[in-house]
Design a protein around this motif. Sequence first.
Motif, PDB file in Angstrom:
ATOM      1  N   GLY A   1       0.641  -1.208   0.062  1.00 53.75           N
ATOM      2  CA  GLY A   1       0.047   0.209   0.074  1.00 53.75           C
ATOM      3  C   GLY A   1       0.962   1.262  -0.010  1.00 53.75           C
ATOM      4  N   GLY A   2       1.849   1.440   0.726  1.00 52.20           N
ATOM      5  CA  GLY A   2       2.886   2.167   0.806  1.00 52.20           C
ATOM      6  C   GLY A   2       3.696   2.713  -0.626  1.00 52.20           C
ATOM      7  N   LEU A   3       3.836   1.540  -1.185  1.00 45.83           N
ATOM      8  CA  LEU A   3       4.375   1.538  -2.605  1.00 45.83           C
ATOM      9  C   LEU A   3       3.711   2.196  -3.604  1.00 45.83           C
ATOM     10  CD1 LEU A   3       7.065   0.797  -4.410  1.00 45.83           C
ATOM     11  CD2 LEU A   3       6.165  -1.476  -4.597  1.00 45.83           C
ATOM     12  N   ILE A   4       2.411   1.599  -3.711  1.00 45.74           N
ATOM     13  CA  ILE A   4       1.378   2.258  -4.452  1.00 45.74           C
ATOM     14  C   ILE A   4       1.157   3.667  -4.453  1.00 45.74           C
ATOM     15  CG2 ILE A   4      -1.052   1.916  -5.471  1.00 45.74           C
ATOM     16  CD1 ILE A   4      -1.248  -0.955  -4.917  1.00 45.74           C
ATOM     17  N   SER A   5       1.085   3.995  -3.141  1.00 44.03           N
ATOM     18  CA  SER A   5       0.858   5.394  -2.770  1.00 44.03           C
ATOM     19  C   SER A   5       2.046   6.130  -3.076  1.00 44.03           C
ATOM     20  CB  SER A   5       0.519   5.540  -1.303  1.00 44.03           C
ATOM     21  OG  SER A   5      -0.632   4.697  -0.949  1.00 44.03           O
ATOM     22  N   PHE A   6       3.065   5.693  -3.117  1.00 39.04           N
ATOM     23  CA  PHE A   6       4.347   6.360  -3.401  1.00 39.04           C
ATOM     24  C   PHE A   6       4.558   6.628  -5.028  1.00 39.04           C
ATOM     25  CE2 PHE A   6       8.979   6.285  -5.001  1.00 39.04           C
ATOM     26  CZ  PHE A   6       9.378   7.030  -4.261  1.00 39.04           C
ATOM     27  N   ILE A   7       4.129   5.659  -5.909  1.00 42.46           N
ATOM     28  CA  ILE A   7       4.139   5.964  -7.181  1.00 42.46           C
ATOM     29  C   ILE A   7       2.871   6.727  -7.521  1.00 42.46           C
ATOM     30  CG2 ILE A   7       3.605   4.628  -9.319  1.00 42.46           C
ATOM     31  CD1 ILE A   7       4.830   2.231  -8.000  1.00 42.46           C
ATOM     32  N   GLY A   8       1.847   6.644  -6.833  1.00 44.14           N
ATOM     33  CA  GLY A   8       0.848   7.800  -7.093  1.00 44.14           C
ATOM     34  C   GLY A   8       1.301   9.249  -6.699  1.00 44.14           C
ATOM     35  N   ALA A   9       2.055   9.218  -5.587  1.00 37.62           N
ATOM     36  CA  ALA A   9       2.520  10.468  -5.286  1.00 37.62           C
ATOM     37  C   ALA A   9       3.426  11.172  -6.185  1.00 37.62           C
ATOM     38  CB  ALA A   9       3.304  10.393  -3.814  1.00 37.62           C
ATOM     39  N   LEU A  10       4.028  10.388  -7.024  1.00 31.99           N
ATOM     40  CA  LEU A  10       5.016  10.953  -8.059  1.00 31.99           C
ATOM     41  C   LEU A  10       4.309  11.720  -9.205  1.00 31.99           C
ATOM     42  CD1 LEU A  10       7.931   8.032  -8.236  1.00 31.99           C
ATOM     43  CD2 LEU A  10       8.031  10.390  -7.162  1.00 31.99           C
ATOM     44  N   CYS A  11       3.094  10.951  -9.517  1.00 32.31           N
ATOM     45  CA  CYS A  11       2.383  11.355 -10.566  1.00 32.31           C
ATOM     46  C   CYS A  11       1.791  12.753 -10.031  1.00 32.31           C
ATOM     47  CB  CYS A  11       1.360  10.629 -10.734  1.00 32.31           C
ATOM     48  SG  CYS A  11       1.975   8.762 -11.594  1.00 32.31           S
ATOM     49  N   TYR A  12       1.133  12.672  -8.851  1.00 35.02           N
ATOM     50  CA  TYR A  12       0.461  13.960  -8.286  1.00 35.02           C
ATOM     51  C   TYR A  12       1.552  15.040  -8.087  1.00 35.02           C
ATOM     52  CZ  TYR A  12      -4.424  12.328  -7.305  1.00 35.02           C
ATOM     53  OH  TYR A  12      -5.543  12.181  -7.355  1.00 35.02           O
ATOM     54  N   SER A  13       2.749  14.802  -7.951  1.00 38.42           N
ATOM     55  CA  SER A  13       3.832  15.781  -7.739  1.00 38.42           C
ATOM     56  C   SER A  13       3.830  16.599  -8.974  1.00 38.42           C
ATOM     57  CB  SER A  13       5.253  15.166  -7.066  1.00 38.42           C
ATOM     58  OG  SER A  13       4.915  14.737  -5.959  1.00 38.42           O
ATOM     59  N   GLU A  14       3.773  15.870 -10.130  1.00 35.70           N
ATOM     60  CA  GLU A  14       3.954  16.484 -11.537  1.00 35.70           C
ATOM     61  C   GLU A  14       2.687  17.310 -11.811  1.00 35.70           C
ATOM     62  OE1 GLU A  14       3.947  15.505 -16.200  1.00 35.70           O
ATOM     63  OE2 GLU A  14       5.274  14.420 -14.961  1.00 35.70           O
ATOM     64  N   LEU A  15       1.776  16.783 -11.543  1.00 34.59           N
ATOM     65  CA  LEU A  15       0.304  17.501 -11.688  1.00 34.59           C
ATOM     66  C   LEU A  15       0.260  18.910 -10.793  1.00 34.59           C
ATOM     67  CD1 LEU A  15      -1.944  14.703 -12.038  1.00 34.59           C
ATOM     68  CD2 LEU A  15      -1.570  16.138 -13.867  1.00 34.59           C
TER      69      LEU A  15
END
Length: 455
Positions: free
Chosen positions: A53-67
């Motif tokens: 769950g932490g790993l998936i959230s981390f990947i999502g966080a990278l996407c949200y960081s760009e947006l």
Amino acid sequence: MADNNIPKPVLRLIDAVVLVIGIVIGAGIFRTPSVVAANTPGRFWFLSVWVMGGLISFIGALCYSELSSAFPSAGGDYHFLKTAFGKGFSFLFVWARIAVIQTGSIALLAYIAGDYMSQLLSLGEYSASFYAIWVVIALTLINVLGIQFGTGLQKLLTALQFAGILIIIAVGFFVEPHTSLAVPQEPAPSSSLFPTLSLALIFVLLTFGGWNEAAYISSELKSGSKNMVFVLVVSILIITLVYVLINMAFLNVLGLREMAVSDAVGVDMMRVTLGKKGVVLIGTLVSLSALTSLNTTIFTGARSSYALGRDFSLFAPLGRWNGKRSAPVNALLLQGGIAALLIIFGAFTRSGFEAMVEFTAPVFWFFFLCTGISLIVLRITMPDVPRPFKVPLYPVTPVLFILFCAYLLYSSLSHTGKGALSGVSLLIVGLLFYLIFKNNISAKERKGNDMDTPA
């Protein structure tokens, strides 16, 4: 009247990190571990799904960081989806927040409060539901009357919440249990491991939910939106560490089987280690934590409805602001009414808490999936927009996030019950409503208002 105020950059990085951690680590961590334990075959898999769950959230966080760095806005997800897919799709998003996501979250948090209050004083068979519905009514009325929890009280309750977590971790690692819970005979292991782990992961990611709310503060960082990646990554690393530690504490004291049959793992853990005094202590702390999260969710959720009323003339009554009470009264009453109906619906299911997760999960993951897609769409359609932070390994990283979201959308539809169909049905109703009343809905949109308010 359109609000043209621009959010000022007043937040330090540490402020933003604390804010995100405070949003994510809520009462859910005291309830979801039991459901996760019931759907994992052993300790290794139980802890692994929390790390995943932490790993998936981390990947999502990278996407949200760009947006967030490229399109900083107080509108958060709404702004990204509107920019990528247009106003019609953004209407569907806000409809979903009002009818499913936010109201379902309110009911879910109310059930957590109800479960723990019932451990302190049971009101009978539907005790959790009784507590849940009265809590929603009371907090809605408090907000309608314009009586907000002061920032000092919010900070105190948040501090108590973290105190509860630290107590649980310390007790779990350093106090030996003096008794054990009575648990039924262990059921036969499932013939298929993958589906149960998928269901467990849905609940784990529910507990991680909320980090994407950081997108709403991207325009308020003193150091600029380019540092959103620092805020999100650091926050998620800390959250993952806390979740793994607290679940290890639960395992050390209760074990997987006892966790699986518990409705309040924190209370049961204290019962077998510190006795009645520990039960009262942790029950009170968790109830306060749930109430704090619930009040914030009611407040922010009503702003979604208010924004809908400001942007779309057909829903104008929701966009009325009561100046004397400093509150969107109509929006609050509608939201409270829907949440109360959801609690009543949950009362007649096997578990009100699980029913609310089933209700919200498919719609939540659908829009999370669309936000991931919006990153790729905006790269193609708006390539010249400055991007202070670009997601590494593009397009692999966003595609990976999209695939995770698509799988969890599939899992939430496949492995959940009637609640999932109810949530999806309401989303379809929103789509049909927009298609039928499209011209009337947006005929008198208020100039200058793009719903760039925290939703």
